[in-house]
Design an enzyme around this catalytic site. Structure first.
Site, PDB file in Angstrom:
ATOM      1  N   ARG A 151      28.857 -95.316  93.418  1.00 55.84           N
ATOM      2  CA  ARG A 151      28.870 -95.876  94.936  1.00 55.84           C
ATOM      3  C   ARG A 151      28.122 -97.229  94.869  1.00 55.84           C
ATOM      4  O   ARG A 151      27.055 -97.456  94.370  1.00 55.84           O
ATOM      5  CB  ARG A 151      28.177 -95.082  95.918  1.00 55.84           C
ATOM      6  CG  ARG A 151      28.045 -95.592  97.333  1.00 55.84           C
ATOM      7  CD  ARG A 151      27.906 -94.358  98.424  1.00 55.84           C
ATOM      8  NE  ARG A 151      26.764 -93.729  98.179  1.00 55.84           N
ATOM      9  CZ  ARG A 151      26.451 -92.938  98.945  1.00 55.84           C
ATOM     10  NH1 ARG A 151      27.433 -92.350 100.021  1.00 55.84           N
ATOM     11  NH2 ARG A 151      25.209 -91.982  98.937  1.00 55.84           N
ATOM     12  N   ARG A 159      19.895 -83.435  95.838  1.00 60.63           N
ATOM     13  CA  ARG A 159      20.543 -83.630  97.258  1.00 60.63           C
ATOM     14  C   ARG A 159      21.573 -82.389  97.371  1.00 60.63           C
ATOM     15  O   ARG A 159      21.425 -81.878  98.533  1.00 60.63           O
ATOM     16  CB  ARG A 159      20.975 -84.798  97.322  1.00 60.63           C
ATOM     17  CG  ARG A 159      20.007 -85.958  97.780  1.00 60.63           C
ATOM     18  CD  ARG A 159      20.314 -87.435  97.355  1.00 60.63           C
ATOM     19  NE  ARG A 159      21.459 -87.714  98.197  1.00 60.63           N
ATOM     20  CZ  ARG A 159      22.258 -88.796  97.852  1.00 60.63           C
ATOM     21  NH1 ARG A 159      22.233 -89.416  96.505  1.00 60.63           N
ATOM     22  NH2 ARG A 159      23.107 -89.256  98.616  1.00 60.63           N
ATOM     23  N   LYS A 186      31.776 -89.196 104.899  1.00 58.83           N
ATOM     24  CA  LYS A 186      31.496 -89.018 106.254  1.00 58.83           C
ATOM     25  C   LYS A 186      31.246 -90.585 106.843  1.00 58.83           C
ATOM     26  O   LYS A 186      31.830 -90.804 107.768  1.00 58.83           O
ATOM     27  CB  LYS A 186      30.072 -88.346 106.288  1.00 58.83           C
ATOM     28  CG  LYS A 186      30.204 -86.969 105.939  1.00 58.83           C
ATOM     29  CD  LYS A 186      28.741 -86.381 106.384  1.00 58.83           C
ATOM     30  CE  LYS A 186      27.566 -86.601 105.610  1.00 58.83           C
ATOM     31  NZ  LYS A 186      27.453 -86.360 104.299  1.00 58.83           N
TER      32      LYS A 186
HETATM   33  P1  AMP Z   1      22.538 -90.245 103.950  1.00 55.78           P
HETATM   34  O1  AMP Z   1      22.801 -91.888 104.042  1.00 55.78           O
HETATM   35  O2  AMP Z   1      23.204 -89.672 104.987  1.00 55.78           O
HETATM   36  O3  AMP Z   1      22.893 -89.575 102.690  1.00 55.78           O
HETATM   37  O4  AMP Z   1      21.001 -89.980 104.096  1.00 55.78           O
HETATM   38  C1  AMP Z   1      20.087 -90.675 102.821  1.00 55.78           C
HETATM   39  C2  AMP Z   1      18.897 -89.571 103.191  1.00 55.78           C
HETATM   40  O5  AMP Z   1      18.076 -89.977 104.439  1.00 55.78           O
HETATM   41  C3  AMP Z   1      18.915 -88.133 102.878  1.00 55.78           C
HETATM   42  O6  AMP Z   1      19.132 -87.814 101.485  1.00 55.78           O
HETATM   43  C4  AMP Z   1      17.648 -87.756 103.627  1.00 55.78           C
HETATM   44  O7  AMP Z   1      16.597 -87.846 102.655  1.00 55.78           O
HETATM   45  C5  AMP Z   1      17.595 -88.718 104.760  1.00 55.78           C
HETATM   46  N1  AMP Z   1      18.183 -88.091 105.944  1.00 55.78           N
HETATM   47  C6  AMP Z   1      19.249 -88.402 106.569  1.00 55.78           C
HETATM   48  N2  AMP Z   1      19.788 -87.644 107.532  1.00 55.78           N
HETATM   49  C7  AMP Z   1      18.950 -86.840 107.618  1.00 55.78           C
HETATM   50  C8  AMP Z   1      18.553 -85.689 108.502  1.00 55.78           C
HETATM   51  N3  AMP Z   1      19.552 -85.602 109.545  1.00 55.78           N
HETATM   52  N4  AMP Z   1      17.843 -84.817 108.111  1.00 55.78           N
HETATM   53  C9  AMP Z   1      16.761 -85.203 107.162  1.00 55.78           C
HETATM   54  N5  AMP Z   1      16.670 -86.157 106.493  1.00 55.78           N
HETATM   55  C10 AMP Z   1      18.116 -87.024 106.575  1.00 55.78           C
END
Ligand code: AMP
Length: 228
Positions: free
Chosen positions: A132, A176, A19
């Protein structure tokens, strides 16, 4: 340059599906603001604030940050953008967040234009996450298996330090993925009922996928602006 003022595009899919990579390639081409909640949280954590410590705690457990906090962060970000078109990457991740997004967009006279759903196999997801590497300065992504930086540990673009994310461990990846199935998967249905979902398989060449998504974004928005 295409002008997609007021457009709101959502990028959804399993962690590691690509994404962030696709959104960061597409946003500048369409003059859209790329908002990644994960990136916003990592910046806050780097600042060493008390809020950052709380966020780190959720991320270290492979859990989602509370809806209330995420909703507030996104609202603050969107309110400063005027009419600029937006890609939301990693938000909404729960039905509660999707409802809150509807409300905040309607307060700004906007609505969701399209949800881009990205998918690939679990095997590829796990390899992408385990391998990654991310630039700590510009957030560019590399991968130990598919796309190593030219000099080990150094970003090709800004010479920043390239490292692994603390939540890309085998144990936290499982956690996750589980959180995704329980809380985020229903978000796709929420928008599918409104006819707003387009699915893309991202196993193929990312340049090809990028062009197809750009066409879908432009088409959806043209349709939206012509329906009066
Ligand atoms: P990402 O970089 O999108 O994988 O996000 C890393 C981490 O940030 C996730 O595993 C969540 O702990 C937190 N996070 C990011 N976006 C959200 C969201 N919309 N709602 C809740 N937690 C989030």
């Amino acid at each position: 340059m295409d002008c997609l003022e007021n457009a709101v595009f959502l990028f959804l899919g399993l962690p590691g599906v690509g994404k962030g990579t696709l959104a960061s390639m597409i946003a500048p081409e369409l003059d859209l603001e790329h908002i990644s909640t994960g990136d916003l949280f990592r910046t806050e954590i780097k600042s060493g604030s008390a809020l950052g410590e709380k966020l780190q705690d959720s991320i270290d457990k492979g859990e989602l940050v509370s809806d209330q906090l995420v909703n507030q962060v996104v609202k603050n970000k969107i309110s400063g953008l005027g009419n600029k078109g937006i890609i939301l990457d990693g938000f909404p991740r729960t039905i509660e967040q999707a409802k809150s997004l509807d409300q905040m967009l309607s307060d700004f006279g906007r609505s969701v234009s399209l949800l881009i759903y990205l998918e690939t196999t679990k095997e590829i997801i796990k390899k992408r996450l385990l391998g990654r590497l991310v630039c700590e300065n510009c957030a560019e992504n590399f991968n130990e298996y598919f796309k190593q930086p030219k000099v080990a540990g150094v970003c090709d673009f800004c010479q920043g330090k390239v490292s692994k994310r603390t939540d890309d461990t085998a144990e936290l990846i499982e956690q996750r993925l589980l959180q995704y199935q329980m809380k985020t998967a229903p978000v796709k249905d929420y928008y599918q009922h409104r006819g707003l979902v387009v699915e893309f398989n991202v196993e193929k060449n990312s340049e090809q996928v990028k062009s197809t998504i750009i066409e879908a974004l432009k088409r959806s928005f043209q349709k939206e602006t012509f329906v009066v």
